[in-house]
Design a protein around this motif. Sequence first.
Motif, short mmCIF file in Angstrom:
data_model
loop_
_atom_site.label_atom_id
_atom_site.label_comp_id
_atom_site.label_asym_id
_atom_site.label_seq_id
_atom_site.Cartn_x
_atom_site.Cartn_y
_atom_site.Cartn_z
N ASP A 145 0.91 -1.23 0.15
CA ASP A 145 -0.05 -0.03 0.07
C ASP A 145 0.88 1.17 -0.11
N LEU A 146 0.80 1.94 -1.16
CA LEU A 146 1.88 3.15 -1.23
C LEU A 146 1.50 4.22 -0.10
N GLU A 147 0.17 4.20 0.48
CA GLU A 147 0.20 5.13 1.26
C GLU A 147 0.79 4.82 2.83
N VAL A 148 0.88 3.74 2.91
CA VAL A 148 1.35 3.05 4.14
C VAL A 148 2.96 3.27 3.89
N ILE A 149 3.29 2.96 2.92
CA ILE A 149 4.86 3.01 2.65
C ILE A 149 5.11 4.46 2.90
N LYS A 150 4.45 5.47 2.43
CA LYS A 150 4.60 6.83 2.51
C LYS A 150 4.76 7.50 3.82
N PHE A 151 3.78 6.73 4.72
CA PHE A 151 3.62 7.28 6.01
C PHE A 151 4.85 6.76 6.93
N SER A 152 5.18 5.44 6.55
CA SER A 152 6.35 4.81 7.26
C SER A 152 7.60 5.57 6.91
N ALA A 153 7.83 6.04 5.60
CA ALA A 153 9.01 6.67 5.29
C ALA A 153 9.15 7.92 5.90
N GLU A 154 8.06 8.79 6.02
CA GLU A 154 7.84 10.21 6.70
C GLU A 154 8.19 10.06 8.17
N ALA A 155 7.65 9.00 8.79
CA ALA A 155 7.74 8.66 10.15
C ALA A 155 9.14 8.27 10.52
N PHE A 156 9.83 7.60 9.71
CA PHE A 156 11.35 7.31 10.00
C PHE A 156 12.11 8.74 9.81
N GLU A 157 11.92 9.43 8.78
CA GLU A 157 12.53 10.74 8.74
C GLU A 157 12.41 11.88 9.69
N ALA A 158 11.25 11.74 10.22
CA ALA A 158 10.62 12.42 11.47
C ALA A 158 11.52 12.09 12.92
N VAL A 159 11.73 10.99 12.88
CA VAL A 159 12.48 10.04 13.98
C VAL A 159 13.89 10.50 13.92
N TRP A 160 14.39 10.23 12.66
CA TRP A 160 15.94 10.55 12.45
C TRP A 160 16.06 11.82 12.40
N ARG A 161 15.60 12.73 12.07
CA ARG A 161 15.86 14.37 12.48
C ARG A 161 16.07 14.65 13.92
N ARG A 162 15.14 14.02 14.66
CA ARG A 162 15.30 14.29 16.14
C ARG A 162 16.12 13.31 16.94
N ALA A 163 16.56 12.43 16.33
CA ALA A 163 17.30 11.24 17.06
C ALA A 163 18.79 11.70 17.32
N ILE A 164 19.42 11.05 18.30
CA ILE A 164 20.63 11.40 18.57
C ILE A 164 21.50 10.40 18.10
N PRO A 165 22.71 10.70 17.44
CA PRO A 165 23.79 9.78 16.88
C PRO A 165 24.35 8.82 18.02
N HIS A 166 24.43 7.64 17.74
CA HIS A 166 24.92 6.65 18.74
C HIS A 166 26.20 7.14 19.39
N ASP A 167 27.07 7.92 18.99
CA ASP A 167 28.34 8.06 19.60
C ASP A 167 27.98 9.48 20.35
N GLN A 168 26.83 10.09 20.14
CA GLN A 168 26.68 11.17 21.31
C GLN A 168 25.51 10.82 22.33
N TYR A 169 24.76 9.74 22.04
CA TYR A 169 23.93 9.26 22.98
C TYR A 169 24.37 8.80 24.20
N GLN A 170 24.01 9.02 25.16
CA GLN A 170 24.13 8.64 26.77
C GLN A 170 22.83 8.07 27.27
N PRO A 171 22.96 6.75 27.27
CA PRO A 171 21.75 6.32 27.99
C PRO A 171 21.49 6.66 29.32
N ALA A 172 20.13 6.93 29.55
CA ALA A 172 19.67 7.18 30.88
C ALA A 172 19.20 6.20 31.72
#
Length: 172
Positions: A145-172
Amino acid sequence: MTPAERVDEALRRCRRSALHLEMRDGYMLDDPDYHAWQAGHRLDPEDRSSWWRPWLQNIADVVARGVEVRRARIVSEPISNYIRYEYDITFPNLRAGEEVRWLPRRRASDLALPGNDFWLFDGEVLLINHFSGEGDWLDVEHVTDLEVIKFSAEAFEAVWRRAIPHDQYQPA
């Protein structure tokens, strides 16, 4: 074909990008490697032969072909023991060529996210991972389903923009 074999095959076939979104705080809790880690065993970064496995070679091969492989993990904080284990064993993924980022769940509250983890290959092939409540990998669903694919791609990119690179993330 097992779920892992289906993901391996899709990864080998991809040409441009492989995106993986993980949103659980625990997976396959009966994994012997996880139990060994709980008992104090740690991977030795200097002893590549002790931790290199076919999955990592698959990643390295596709990255060498120019495929971008990105993994984003949404995690609760304080992190679970399993996520601490994942954090500790992420260096092999990085050495194989994956980019890995971490997003504390409290920073994801205003993001529209799918209900399940997934892999998205070349923006076209969406494999949704289904797990049991205990974190056992049950199945991979190929979604067209192209809508689900588009939604998933957009969700990933939104997460990626906010997420912290592994070498900078300090687990709490």
